[in-house]
Design a protein around this motif. Structure first.
Motif, PDB file in Angstrom:
ATOM      1  N   GLN A 120      66.817  38.799  18.710  1.00  0.00           N
ATOM      2  CA  GLN A 120      66.880  40.026  17.923  1.00  0.00           C
ATOM      3  C   GLN A 120      66.227  41.216  18.614  1.00  0.00           C
ATOM      4  N   HIS A 121      65.397  40.979  19.606  1.00  0.00           N
ATOM      5  CA  HIS A 121      64.791  42.100  20.326  1.00  0.00           C
ATOM      6  C   HIS A 121      65.640  42.536  21.516  1.00  0.00           C
ATOM      7  N   THR A 122      66.690  41.740  21.818  1.00  0.00           N
ATOM      8  CA  THR A 122      67.559  42.084  22.953  1.00  0.00           C
ATOM      9  C   THR A 122      68.987  42.347  22.465  1.00  0.00           C
ATOM     10  N   ASP A 123      69.830  41.316  22.495  1.00  0.00           N
ATOM     11  CA  ASP A 123      71.249  41.517  22.191  1.00  0.00           C
ATOM     12  C   ASP A 123      71.512  41.920  20.743  1.00  0.00           C
ATOM     13  N   PHE A 124      70.720  41.400  19.806  1.00  0.00           N
ATOM     14  CA  PHE A 124      70.980  41.633  18.383  1.00  0.00           C
ATOM     15  C   PHE A 124      69.979  42.607  17.762  1.00  0.00           C
ATOM     16  N   VAL A 125      69.502  43.559  18.541  1.00  0.00           N
ATOM     17  CA  VAL A 125      68.518  44.503  18.029  1.00  0.00           C
ATOM     18  C   VAL A 125      69.099  45.402  16.941  1.00  0.00           C
ATOM     19  N   PHE A 126      70.412  45.620  16.955  1.00  0.00           N
ATOM     20  CA  PHE A 126      71.019  46.482  15.940  1.00  0.00           C
ATOM     21  C   PHE A 126      70.890  45.883  14.548  1.00  0.00           C
ATOM     22  N   THR A 127      70.751  44.547  14.456  1.00  0.00           N
ATOM     23  CA  THR A 127      70.586  43.927  13.145  1.00  0.00           C
ATOM     24  C   THR A 127      69.248  44.308  12.517  1.00  0.00           C
TER      25      THR A 127
ATOM     26  N   PRO B  97      83.637  39.962  19.898  1.00  0.00           N
ATOM     27  CA  PRO B  97      83.033  38.672  20.246  1.00  0.00           C
ATOM     28  C   PRO B  97      81.620  38.839  20.800  1.00  0.00           C
ATOM     29  N   VAL B  98      80.800  37.815  20.637  1.00  0.00           N
ATOM     30  CA  VAL B  98      79.434  37.826  21.161  1.00  0.00           C
ATOM     31  C   VAL B  98      79.489  37.636  22.672  1.00  0.00           C
ATOM     32  N   THR B  99      78.937  38.600  23.412  1.00  0.00           N
ATOM     33  CA  THR B  99      78.991  38.532  24.877  1.00  0.00           C
ATOM     34  C   THR B  99      77.625  38.659  25.536  1.00  0.00           C
ATOM     35  N   GLY B 100      76.577  38.915  24.789  1.00  0.00           N
ATOM     36  CA  GLY B 100      75.252  38.988  25.398  1.00  0.00           C
ATOM     37  C   GLY B 100      74.942  40.301  26.072  1.00  0.00           C
ATOM     38  N   LEU B 101      75.598  41.397  25.647  1.00  0.00           N
ATOM     39  CA  LEU B 101      75.310  42.717  26.222  1.00  0.00           C
ATOM     40  C   LEU B 101      74.205  43.405  25.434  1.00  0.00           C
ATOM     41  N   PRO B 102      73.231  44.022  26.115  1.00  0.00           N
ATOM     42  CA  PRO B 102      72.186  44.771  25.407  1.00  0.00           C
ATOM     43  C   PRO B 102      72.711  46.110  24.900  1.00  0.00           C
ATOM     44  N   LEU B 103      72.033  46.675  23.928  1.00  0.00           N
ATOM     45  CA  LEU B 103      72.364  48.010  23.422  1.00  0.00           C
ATOM     46  C   LEU B 103      71.604  49.019  24.281  1.00  0.00           C
ATOM     47  N   PRO B 104      72.313  49.885  25.024  1.00  0.00           N
ATOM     48  CA  PRO B 104      71.637  50.795  25.970  1.00  0.00           C
ATOM     49  C   PRO B 104      70.503  51.586  25.329  1.00  0.00           C
ATOM     50  N   PHE B 105      69.353  51.596  26.000  1.00  0.00           N
ATOM     51  CA  PHE B 105      68.149  52.350  25.632  1.00  0.00           C
ATOM     52  C   PHE B 105      67.432  51.782  24.397  1.00  0.00           C
ATOM     53  N   VAL B 106      68.060  50.867  23.665  1.00  0.00           N
ATOM     54  CA  VAL B 106      67.474  50.348  22.431  1.00  0.00           C
ATOM     55  C   VAL B 106      66.977  48.921  22.620  1.00  0.00           C
ATOM     56  N   SER B 107      67.793  48.073  23.234  1.00  0.00           N
ATOM     57  CA  SER B 107      67.395  46.682  23.449  1.00  0.00           C
ATOM     58  C   SER B 107      66.261  46.579  24.464  1.00  0.00           C
ATOM     59  N   TYR B 108      65.484  45.514  24.333  1.00  0.00           N
ATOM     60  CA  TYR B 108      64.431  45.244  25.310  1.00  0.00           C
ATOM     61  C   TYR B 108      65.051  44.724  26.601  1.00  0.00           C
ATOM     62  N   GLY B 109      64.545  45.206  27.730  1.00  0.00           N
ATOM     63  CA  GLY B 109      65.021  44.730  29.025  1.00  0.00           C
ATOM     64  C   GLY B 109      64.795  45.777  30.097  1.00  0.00           C
ATOM     65  N   GLY B 110      64.064  45.404  31.141  1.00  0.00           N
ATOM     66  CA  GLY B 110      63.741  46.355  32.195  1.00  0.00           C
ATOM     67  C   GLY B 110      64.941  46.773  33.018  1.00  0.00           C
ATOM     68  N   SER B 111      65.748  45.811  33.471  1.00  0.00           N
ATOM     69  CA  SER B 111      66.890  46.143  34.323  1.00  0.00           C
ATOM     70  C   SER B 111      67.869  47.048  33.604  1.00  0.00           C
ATOM     71  N   SER B 112      68.133  46.739  32.335  1.00  0.00           N
ATOM     72  CA  SER B 112      69.047  47.559  31.549  1.00  0.00           C
ATOM     73  C   SER B 112      68.509  48.976  31.387  1.00  0.00           C
ATOM     74  N   MET B 113      67.221  49.096  31.119  1.00  0.00           N
ATOM     75  CA  MET B 113      66.608  50.415  30.939  1.00  0.00           C
ATOM     76  C   MET B 113      66.614  51.206  32.242  1.00  0.00           C
ATOM     77  N   PHE B 114      66.262  50.565  33.350  1.00  0.00           N
ATOM     78  CA  PHE B 114      66.228  51.265  34.642  1.00  0.00           C
ATOM     79  C   PHE B 114      67.609  51.770  35.026  1.00  0.00           C
ATOM     80  N   ALA B 115      68.618  50.901  34.909  1.00  0.00           N
ATOM     81  CA  ALA B 115      69.975  51.292  35.288  1.00  0.00           C
ATOM     82  C   ALA B 115      70.499  52.395  34.386  1.00  0.00           C
ATOM     83  N   GLY B 116      70.239  52.265  33.084  1.00  0.00           N
ATOM     84  CA  GLY B 116      70.710  53.283  32.149  1.00  0.00           C
ATOM     85  C   GLY B 116      70.095  54.642  32.391  1.00  0.00           C
ATOM     86  N   LEU B 117      68.783  54.677  32.645  1.00  0.00           N
ATOM     87  CA  LEU B 117      68.116  55.958  32.880  1.00  0.00           C
ATOM     88  C   LEU B 117      68.475  56.539  34.251  1.00  0.00           C
TER      89      LEU B 117
END
Length: 388
Positions: free
Chosen positions: A281-288, A352-372
């Motif tokens: 819930q802190h990564t892929d399903f943070v929108f819930t 379908p569930v694919t394991g993608l993070p929500l940009p800027f919202v989900s926890y994750g360093g690589s996702s945050m670095f790439a997005g910013l």
């Protein structure tokens, strides 16, 4: 000089002030707001889960803030770097991304998490090269198409687009081998968007969709995809078929969002969230978490912020001074748009569930670095379009 003549800042000071005024602050505010909301949602989803935090209820909040701070530095560097250096660094970024994608497939180097070998485990953090591959595909394709057109003073030709797609195909194939179906879908949306604005005939778009369909069928027939990935698609079509198994995540996500109603149950008070019924819930399903604790209003605000960011990105693409900038901005918009839609859609049961993070919202360093970094490139293009 008259005493009534206003004093003007001189030299570099004036240039800095001028540059600050030219920054797209609407885009900045949108990203800051999403990241701040994400920090609260991550905190709420983790502060009572000692198995994740090790007893430190602020652990993930602090890490998310640190990831954002590092990402912000990267964004500023990308924004102020001369556009000519961006072009020079584009092949370096692409090569580094491909090397990273190869390393994750090497036994003993790549780490497998949730069935996908997508990570390189370092002593102090985990790195996910596929996140940076999104940016590498964007700048690689943009550079190749733009260079061909500017060198020969013409629109992109069939051979140019074919070469650009070949550039994208290498990371796509490597990501498929992990396998990471979600990232492959994002990369596909990026390729489609960049090709769409490159000026090629419409038959190219039909060809890309056809090729993607054929590849998907072959991936299933040749057992490239794991059984659990195929099961996610069947669960998406009918979540009730295995409510305690593959359909569990989707069902619990729907329950959590439904619990929120219009105004939500209040931050840190969501029953599904605080009792850890929804996995990841802190990564892929943070929108819930937003749906349950902030309700329709809070979840709707997140969607509105994404629309705001996409609008500013499209505006930057339209006003770009050259093809390189226009193609990069288009690729970033396609990336953010598809990934946000897929992430939010899977929590609602419409994707379908694919394991993608929500940009800027989900926890994750690589996702945050790439997005910013991508946001920094958008600002770079925007600032250059305002230079005299």
């Amino acid at each position: 000089m008259s005493l009534l003549t206003p004093l003007r800042p001189s030299g570099a000071r004036a240039d800095r002030r001028s540059t600050l005024w030219q920054v797209d602050w609407v885009l900045v505010i949108g990203v800051l707001a999403l990241s701040a909301i994400g920090a609260l949602l991550i905190w709420s989803a983790t502060y009572e889960r000692t198995s994740l935090t090790g007893g430190n209820e602020h652990a993930f909040l602090v890490r998310h803030a640190l990831n954002f701070a590092i990402g912000l530095v990267l964004a500023v560097l990308a924004a102020v770097t001369d556009h000519r250096r961006v072009r020079i660094l584009a092949p370096v970024l692409y090569a580094a991304s491909v090397v990273g994608l190869i390393l994750v497939l090497v036994p003993g180097v790549g780490a497998s998490i949730n069935g996908s070998r997508s990570w390189i485990q370092l002593p102090w953090m985990s790195v996910q090269p596929s996140e940076f591959a999104k940016l590498a595909v964007i700048v690689g394709m943009a550079l190749l198409i733009a260079e061909k057109g500017e060198t020969n003073h013409r629109e992109a030709r069939t051979i140019d687009i074919a070469q650009a797609i070949a550039v994208a195909a290498i990371p796509v194939c490597l990501v498929m081998l992990q396998p990471d179906l979600g990232t492959v879908m994002v990369l596909g949306s990026i390729v489609f968007g960049i090709v769409a604005v490159s000026g090629v005939p419409k038959r190219w778009m039909i060809g890309i969709v056809t090729a993607a369909t054929v590849i998907a069928v072959l991936a299933v027939q040749l057992n490239v995809l794991k059984k659990y990935q195929l099961a996610r698609f069947t669960a998406f079509a009918d979540p009730s078929q295995d409510p305690q198994g593959i359909g569990y995540n989707v069902n619990q996500a729907r329950i959590a969002i439904g619990n929120g109603g219009i105004f939500g149950q209040g931050l840190f008070h969501g029953s599904q969230t605080q009792n850890a019924f929804v996995p990841e819930q802190h990564t892929d399903f943070v929108f819930t978490v937003a749906g349950e604790e902030l309700g329709l209003i809070g979840a709707g605000a997140i969607i509105c912020l994404f629309v705001l960011i996409l609008w500013r990105g499209l505006r930057i693409a339209v006003n770009a001074r050259d093809a390189f900038g226009r193609l990069i901005a288009t690729g970033v918009v396609c990336w953010f748009a598809f990934q946000a839609f897929e992430n939010i859609g899977m929590t609602l049961g419409i994707m379908p569930v694919t394991g993608l993070p929500l940009p800027f919202v989900s926890y994750g360093g690589s996702s945050m670095f790439a997005g910013l970094l991508a946001v920094g490139l958008l600002q770079n293009i925007h600032l250059r379009s305002h230079q005299v």
